[in-house]
Structure formats: structure tokens, C-alpha cells
Write a protein that holds these residues in place. Sequence first.
Motif, short mmCIF file in Angstrom:
data_model
loop_
_atom_site.label_atom_id
_atom_site.label_comp_id
_atom_site.label_asym_id
_atom_site.label_seq_id
_atom_site.Cartn_x
_atom_site.Cartn_y
_atom_site.Cartn_z
N ALA A 146 0.84 -1.21 0.00
CA ALA A 146 0.00 0.00 0.00
C ALA A 146 0.87 1.25 0.00
N TYR A 147 1.90 1.28 0.86
CA TYR A 147 2.76 2.45 0.87
C TYR A 147 3.51 2.59 -0.46
N PHE A 148 3.99 1.47 -1.01
CA PHE A 148 4.78 1.57 -2.23
C PHE A 148 3.95 2.11 -3.38
N ARG A 149 2.67 1.77 -3.45
CA ARG A 149 1.81 2.35 -4.49
C ARG A 149 1.72 3.86 -4.31
N LYS A 150 1.64 4.31 -3.06
CA LYS A 150 1.63 5.75 -2.82
C LYS A 150 2.96 6.37 -3.21
N GLN A 247 11.26 -3.35 -4.89
CA GLN A 247 10.75 -2.18 -4.18
C GLN A 247 11.84 -1.55 -3.32
N ALA A 248 12.64 -2.39 -2.67
CA ALA A 248 13.69 -1.89 -1.78
C ALA A 248 14.69 -1.03 -2.54
N THR A 250 14.16 0.54 -5.33
CA THR A 250 13.47 1.76 -5.74
C THR A 250 13.48 2.78 -4.62
N LEU A 251 13.26 2.33 -3.38
CA LEU A 251 13.25 3.24 -2.23
C LEU A 251 14.65 3.81 -1.96
N ILE A 252 15.67 2.97 -2.10
CA ILE A 252 17.05 3.45 -1.92
C ILE A 252 17.37 4.52 -2.96
N ARG A 253 17.00 4.24 -4.19
CA ARG A 253 17.26 5.20 -5.28
C ARG A 253 16.46 6.48 -5.06
N SER A 254 15.25 6.36 -4.54
CA SER A 254 14.44 7.55 -4.27
C SER A 254 15.10 8.44 -3.22
N TYR A 255 15.68 7.80 -2.21
CA TYR A 255 16.40 8.56 -1.19
C TYR A 255 17.58 9.29 -1.81
N GLU A 256 18.32 8.59 -2.67
CA GLU A 256 19.46 9.20 -3.34
C GLU A 256 19.02 10.37 -4.23
N ASN A 257 17.94 10.18 -4.98
CA ASN A 257 17.41 11.27 -5.82
C ASN A 257 16.98 12.46 -4.98
N PHE A 258 16.34 12.17 -3.84
CA PHE A 258 15.89 13.24 -2.95
C PHE A 258 17.07 14.07 -2.48
N LEU A 259 18.15 13.42 -2.10
CA LEU A 259 19.34 14.14 -1.62
C LEU A 259 19.90 15.05 -2.72
N GLU A 260 19.96 14.53 -3.93
CA GLU A 260 20.48 15.31 -5.04
C GLU A 260 19.57 16.51 -5.34
N LYS A 261 18.29 16.28 -5.36
CA LYS A 261 17.32 17.33 -5.71
C LYS A 261 17.30 18.44 -4.67
N ASN A 262 17.47 18.07 -3.39
CA ASN A 262 17.36 19.03 -2.31
C ASN A 262 18.72 19.50 -1.79
N ASP A 263 19.77 19.18 -2.54
CA ASP A 263 21.11 19.63 -2.19
C ASP A 263 21.49 19.20 -0.77
N LYS A 264 21.16 17.95 -0.42
CA LYS A 264 21.47 17.42 0.91
C LYS A 264 22.45 16.25 0.83
#
Length: 304
Positions: A146-150, A247-248, A250-264
Motif C-alpha cells: 500500500a505504501y509503495f503504491r503511494k 521495491q527496496a 526503488t526506495l534506496i534510489r528515491s532517497y538518493e534522488n531526494f538528496l540530489e534534488k534538495n542539495d542534501k
Amino acid sequence: MVAIVIPYYKITFFEHTLRSLKNQKQKDFHIYIGNDNSPENPEEMIDSFRKDLDITYKKFRHNLGGTSLSAHWERCIEMTGEEEWIMILGDDDVLQDNVISSWYDHLDLFIFRTNLVRFSSKLISETGEELSGNFYHPTWETAPDAYFRKHQNITRSSLPEYIFSKEAFQKRGFYDFPMAWHSDDRAWLDFAGNLPIYTINEATVLIRFSPASISGKIDNVHQKAQATKEFLEYLILKKLSVFTREQAFTLIRSYENFLEKNDKNTFRERLLLLFIYLKNYESRSFKTFLKRSLKSLMKPDQKK
């Protein structure tokens, strides 16, 4: 019986919320309203509904939602009695008139088989116009799915469209992310335990999206970004095992993308990612991560 808990602060749409409860076909529920020391007094409005609704009201002396919204949710839950199931309803959200009746109609189908019951949902505007169609869900679905669909923007999810077991809540509570952003997402993963979520698609919770709501505000971007970072770190450090391998990653990559996008993308976060990729080693993903890291390290030199 169900406890409907309303952490109150704004009066603008509150009458619509109370009227939707008055219009429920089945009224086997008790309402608990916790006033977070709001400057907008709702007592006269509440009193006008007392003849139709069982209401317990309390005004707290100190505002808590400004520093910890999840803590305010929890002190409102402390107002409840012997009810075994809880819904936290926003002071601007609305229930279709069959939400509670459908809960009781389905009770024999999910009792003792789940800690979480979910309804379909729909977004509405300040004026009550529909901003989306209905979001429906599988009748039975694991909390990670359910969370992954979100996460993949295939669906949406928010606090008011769930009724959860008080026992499950008492074991874990709500985690205190900034502005309680993602606190519900983490709660459903925690509260579910090893049991799936049960969905009642025939009844809908209407979620109001407005400039006054946390989702609709634009002056809280920093706090929401910090909450998202903390939540993603929780997922990759504590919860990856409950997701499929695909899924795992994808979540790791999402965290990495988030860091890049938000300069963190600091040294600490890069080390964390290295640890996660090594812990969940897969040759191609790890090599790709190393290439991205080298490219990222080279960027400052390129700017000079």
C-alpha cells in the motif's frame, strides 16, 4: 464502538465536518474533540450538534500542534474511553453518510484479521468541489504494498481515511516527524504488524485540500522536506526487509534522488548510502551508485 477523534484548530470548515457526522446512517460512535488552544472558539458550534451526536470536548491550555502535531494527536486519543477502534478526522474533512454504517456491515469480514481498515478517498476544494475521482484499493493489501503504491504516485493516502486498532496504536504510537508529515505513512507500516490492510471501497472520506491545510500550504516546504528525508532514512535503515527486493532498491534510489534534488548530498548521507548499498549488495546497482558518487564528487571542481 468507534472513537472519532478530531484534533481541532480551525473553524472555517468545521461545521461541514460535524454535519457529515450528524448525517451518518449509523451513529454507533463517540466523538472526541481536542482543541489545541485555538483562537477560534468552536464551543457554540459544538453545542448545536450535541442533541444529535455523542461528543466529548476539551480545550487544552497549551498549543502543541505548532511544535509537535503528532503529540497533539496522541493527547486527543488519550481522551477516548473503552473504544477499541479509532479514526482521526481532520477539522476540515468530511465523511460520506455511509462510512460508519459500512464499517459495521463489514465488521465480521475483517475483525481479528487486521489492525487497519481503510476507506476510499476523494480530494475536495475549499468550496467542496471535487478535485479528484475516487481512490480505490484492493480489498486486502499488505501495508508495504500500500505504501509503495503511494510512493510511486499510483494512489494517495492520508490519516482520516483509516480506522485503526487502539491496541496497535498503544504498542507503537505516532512518530514525531516535522509537521507530522509522513507520520501516518510510518504508522500504517508499524501498526499493521504482520496483518494486511482491509479496504471498504463503497464508502468515501472526502479530504479537503486548501491553502490552510498542511498539504496545501507553500510556506512549510522546508519542514516537509526534512520530514521526507527522515522518513526515507527510516525506510532504508529499518524497513527494507518488508519490501520486495525491487521495491527496496526503488526506495534506496528515491532517497538518493531526494538528496540530489534538495542539495542534501553531504558526506554523512553519502556514507549512509554506501552502507545501504553494501548491506543490500547487488552488483549492477552498487557499480552504478559508485559511478554516480564519483560524478557527484567531481561537480564542485567543474564549477570552478
